[in-house]
Design a protein around this motif. Structure first.
Motif, PDB file in Angstrom:
ATOM      1  N   TYR A  47      19.552  55.526  18.538  1.00 62.43           N
ATOM      2  CA  TYR A  47      19.551  56.461  19.666  1.00 62.43           C
ATOM      3  C   TYR A  47      19.980  57.809  19.115  1.00 62.43           C
ATOM      4  CZ  TYR A  47      19.199  52.518  22.892  1.00 62.43           C
ATOM      5  OH  TYR A  47      18.768  51.397  23.576  1.00 62.43           O
TER       6      TYR A  47
ATOM      7  N   ALA B 242      24.119  40.583  22.904  1.00 59.67           N
ATOM      8  CA  ALA B 242      23.538  40.533  24.248  1.00 59.67           C
ATOM      9  C   ALA B 242      23.024  39.125  24.485  1.00 59.67           C
ATOM     10  CB  ALA B 242      22.400  41.541  24.375  1.00 59.67           C
TER      11      ALA B 242
ATOM     12  N   ARG C 111      23.566  49.426  33.505  1.00 58.86           N
ATOM     13  CA  ARG C 111      24.709  50.126  32.925  1.00 58.86           C
ATOM     14  C   ARG C 111      25.309  51.119  33.917  1.00 58.86           C
ATOM     15  NH1 ARG C 111      25.504  49.341  27.782  1.00 58.86           N
ATOM     16  NH2 ARG C 111      26.493  51.334  27.397  1.00 58.86           N
TER      17      ARG C 111
ATOM     18  N   LYS D  49      28.284  55.774  31.243  1.00 57.40           N
ATOM     19  CA  LYS D  49      28.154  55.247  29.874  1.00 57.40           C
ATOM     20  C   LYS D  49      26.888  55.736  29.176  1.00 57.40           C
ATOM     21  CE  LYS D  49      30.583  51.012  29.372  1.00 57.40           C
ATOM     22  NZ  LYS D  49      30.365  49.614  28.980  1.00 57.40           N
ATOM     23  N   ASN D  50      26.823  55.511  27.854  1.00 55.92           N
ATOM     24  CA  ASN D  50      25.566  55.705  27.105  1.00 55.92           C
ATOM     25  C   ASN D  50      24.445  54.975  27.817  1.00 55.92           C
ATOM     26  OD1 ASN D  50      26.625  57.093  24.971  1.00 55.92           O
ATOM     27  ND2 ASN D  50      26.822  55.301  23.635  1.00 55.92           N
ATOM     28  N   GLN D  51      23.249  55.465  27.716  1.00 53.30           N
ATOM     29  CA  GLN D  51      22.081  54.806  28.343  1.00 53.30           C
ATOM     30  C   GLN D  51      22.353  54.547  29.834  1.00 53.30           C
ATOM     31  OE1 GLN D  51      20.028  54.742  25.856  1.00 53.30           O
ATOM     32  NE2 GLN D  51      21.687  54.943  24.399  1.00 53.30           N
TER      33      GLN D  51
ATOM     34  N   ALA E  13      16.101  49.937  23.163  1.00 57.48           N
ATOM     35  CA  ALA E  13      16.202  48.861  22.170  1.00 57.48           C
ATOM     36  C   ALA E  13      15.754  47.517  22.731  1.00 57.48           C
ATOM     37  CB  ALA E  13      17.640  48.754  21.661  1.00 57.48           C
ATOM     38  N   ASP E  14      15.808  47.377  24.056  1.00 51.33           N
ATOM     39  CA  ASP E  14      15.502  46.095  24.689  1.00 51.33           C
ATOM     40  C   ASP E  14      14.008  45.870  24.885  1.00 51.33           C
ATOM     41  OD1 ASP E  14      18.224  46.621  24.988  1.00 51.33           O
ATOM     42  OD2 ASP E  14      18.364  45.269  26.682  1.00 51.33           O
TER      43      ASP E  14
ATOM     44  N   ALA F 183      16.872  49.731  28.600  1.00 49.59           N
ATOM     45  CA  ALA F 183      17.324  50.474  27.415  1.00 49.59           C
ATOM     46  C   ALA F 183      16.236  50.335  26.353  1.00 49.59           C
ATOM     47  CB  ALA F 183      18.642  49.894  26.910  1.00 49.59           C
TER      48      ALA F 183
ATOM     49  N   GLU G  60      19.727  46.215  31.064  1.00 49.12           N
ATOM     50  CA  GLU G  60      19.886  45.608  29.741  1.00 49.12           C
ATOM     51  C   GLU G  60      20.225  44.129  29.886  1.00 49.12           C
ATOM     52  OE1 GLU G  60      23.278  47.610  27.995  1.00 49.12           O
ATOM     53  OE2 GLU G  60      24.677  46.492  29.250  1.00 49.12           O
ATOM     54  N   PHE G  61      20.352  43.472  28.748  1.00 49.95           N
ATOM     55  CA  PHE G  61      20.845  42.101  28.713  1.00 49.95           C
ATOM     56  C   PHE G  61      22.357  42.201  28.518  1.00 49.95           C
ATOM     57  CE2 PHE G  61      16.479  42.135  27.158  1.00 49.95           C
ATOM     58  CZ  PHE G  61      15.909  41.321  28.120  1.00 49.95           C
ATOM     59  N   PRO G  62      23.133  41.541  29.376  1.00 50.29           N
ATOM     60  CA  PRO G  62      24.583  41.750  29.325  1.00 50.29           C
ATOM     61  C   PRO G  62      25.195  41.379  27.980  1.00 50.29           C
ATOM     62  CG  PRO G  62      24.003  39.941  30.804  1.00 50.29           C
ATOM     63  CD  PRO G  62      22.727  40.602  30.419  1.00 50.29           C
ATOM     64  N   GLY G  63      26.235  42.114  27.615  1.00 50.05           N
ATOM     65  CA  GLY G  63      26.911  41.908  26.334  1.00 50.05           C
ATOM     66  C   GLY G  63      27.736  43.130  26.008  1.00 50.05           C
TER      67      GLY G  63
ATOM     68  N   LEU H  72      21.457  45.187  17.461  1.00 46.42           N
ATOM     69  CA  LEU H  72      21.596  44.367  18.662  1.00 46.42           C
ATOM     70  C   LEU H  72      21.269  42.909  18.347  1.00 46.42           C
ATOM     71  CD1 LEU H  72      21.963  44.449  21.809  1.00 46.42           C
ATOM     72  CD2 LEU H  72      19.512  44.918  21.953  1.00 46.42           C
TER      73      LEU H  72
ATOM     74  N   LYS I 138      29.984  45.490  22.538  1.00 45.32           N
ATOM     75  CA  LYS I 138      30.274  45.755  21.128  1.00 45.32           C
ATOM     76  C   LYS I 138      31.162  44.689  20.492  1.00 45.32           C
ATOM     77  CE  LYS I 138      30.899  50.215  22.541  1.00 45.32           C
ATOM     78  NZ  LYS I 138      31.721  51.380  22.681  1.00 45.32           N
TER      79      LYS I 138
ATOM     80  N   ILE J  50      22.479  51.224  16.738  1.00 45.94           N
ATOM     81  CA  ILE J  50      22.994  49.878  17.030  1.00 45.94           C
ATOM     82  C   ILE J  50      22.199  48.805  16.291  1.00 45.94           C
ATOM     83  CG2 ILE J  50      23.825  50.540  19.328  1.00 45.94           C
ATOM     84  CD1 ILE J  50      21.416  48.878  20.461  1.00 45.94           C
TER      85      ILE J  50
HETATM   86  N1  LIG Z   1      25.280  45.159  25.944  1.00 46.94           N
HETATM   87  C1  LIG Z   1      24.112  45.695  25.631  1.00 46.94           C
HETATM   88  N2  LIG Z   1      24.080  46.924  25.037  1.00 46.94           N
HETATM   89  C2  LIG Z   1      22.881  47.419  24.747  1.00 46.94           C
HETATM   90  C3  LIG Z   1      21.675  46.729  25.036  1.00 46.94           C
HETATM   91  N3  LIG Z   1      20.637  47.502  24.640  1.00 46.94           N
HETATM   92  C4  LIG Z   1      21.137  48.643  24.117  1.00 46.94           C
HETATM   93  O1  LIG Z   1      20.507  49.585  23.657  1.00 46.94           O
HETATM   94  N4  LIG Z   1      22.528  48.599  24.183  1.00 46.94           N
HETATM   95  C5  LIG Z   1      23.389  49.664  23.681  1.00 46.94           C
HETATM   96  C6  LIG Z   1      24.055  50.475  24.755  1.00 46.94           C
HETATM   97  C7  LIG Z   1      25.316  50.950  24.064  1.00 46.94           C
HETATM   98  O2  LIG Z   1      25.005  52.114  23.295  1.00 46.94           O
HETATM   99  C8  LIG Z   1      25.658  49.803  23.123  1.00 46.94           C
HETATM  100  C9  LIG Z   1      26.605  48.780  23.721  1.00 46.94           C
HETATM  101  O3  LIG Z   1      27.759  49.363  24.092  1.00 46.94           O
HETATM  102  P1  LIG Z   1      28.544  48.984  25.448  1.00 46.94           P
HETATM  103  O4  LIG Z   1      29.055  50.242  26.006  1.00 46.94           O
HETATM  104  O5  LIG Z   1      27.712  48.110  26.335  1.00 46.94           O
HETATM  105  O6  LIG Z   1      29.654  48.073  24.850  1.00 46.94           O
HETATM  106  P2  LIG Z   1      31.098  47.770  25.454  1.00 46.94           P
HETATM  107  O7  LIG Z   1      30.956  47.251  26.857  1.00 46.94           O
HETATM  108  O8  LIG Z   1      31.767  46.924  24.428  1.00 46.94           O
HETATM  109  O9  LIG Z   1      31.683  49.254  25.462  1.00 46.94           O
HETATM  110  P3  LIG Z   1      33.039  49.872  25.959  1.00 46.94           P
HETATM  111  O10 LIG Z   1      32.825  50.173  27.408  1.00 46.94           O
HETATM  112  O11 LIG Z   1      34.096  48.866  25.698  1.00 46.94           O
HETATM  113  O12 LIG Z   1      33.129  51.115  25.117  1.00 46.94           O
HETATM  114  O13 LIG Z   1      24.419  49.129  22.886  1.00 46.94           O
HETATM  115  C10 LIG Z   1      21.735  45.451  25.651  1.00 46.94           C
HETATM  116  O14 LIG Z   1      20.732  44.785  25.946  1.00 46.94           O
HETATM  117  N5  LIG Z   1      22.977  44.986  25.934  1.00 46.94           N
END
Ligand SMILES: Nc1nc2c([nH]c(=O)n2[C@H]2C[C@H](O)[C@@H](COP(=O)(O)OP(=O)(O)OP(=O)(O)O)O2)c(=O)[nH]1
Length: 130
Positions: free
Chosen positions: A72, A6, A20, A24-26, A115-116, A113, A31-34, A79, A36, A77
């Protein structure tokens, strides 16, 4: 465990946060962009790629700011959160629901989120320049 990158993307005294997507999850959390880390890429390559895919802007990645391990209900994760500088392009919400440029103090007003929150507290304590 997922490794996630992130960026705290700075432009003047503002930073960029993203919301988000609701499928998607959460869902709808800010969040801060970024995203996996994939096979065969470094964390910085991952962050640069994710920021292009998500927002279509160019950034310069600086030092690691904080590492957060968070469990979670359905995923754990690690991060890796980097400081980064905005370089060019107008952000577009391509793979996020929304984005905002905000001041650090405004982080309190967004549903982040889980974690943030550790990152938010560190930023609130020390500002953008440390
Ligand atoms: N990018 C990002 N993810 C975060 C943050 N905080 C946090 O708990 N997360 C969690 C959310 C998701 O469970 C995981 C990141 O997965 P994601 O869904 O954003 O990753 P991605 O874009 O590569 O996923 P995908 O759609 O390709 O499957 O981390 C944050 O600040 N930035």
């Amino acid at each position: 465990m997922l490794i996630v990158t992130a960026g705290i993307i700075k432009k003047g005294n503002k930073i960029l946060i993203t919301q988000r997507k609701d499928e998607k999850n959460q869902a709808l959390k800010w969040e801060f962009p970024g995203g996996k880390l994939e096979e065969d890429e470094t964390p910085k390559e991952c962050l640069r790629r994710e920021i292009m895919e998500e927002l279509d802007i160019k950034i310069e990645i600086e030092d690691i700011y904080e590492v957060v391990y968070h469990k979670y209900e359905n995923v754990t994760i690690l991060l890796l959160c980097y400081m980064a500088k905005y370089i060019l392009g107008n952000p577009r919400a391509i793979e996020c629901n929304d984005f905002k440029w905000i001041e650090i103090e405004e982080l309190k007003d967004y549903d982040l989120a889980e974690a943030d929150k550790k990152i938010r507290n560190k930023l609130l304590g020390s500002g953008l320049n440390n």
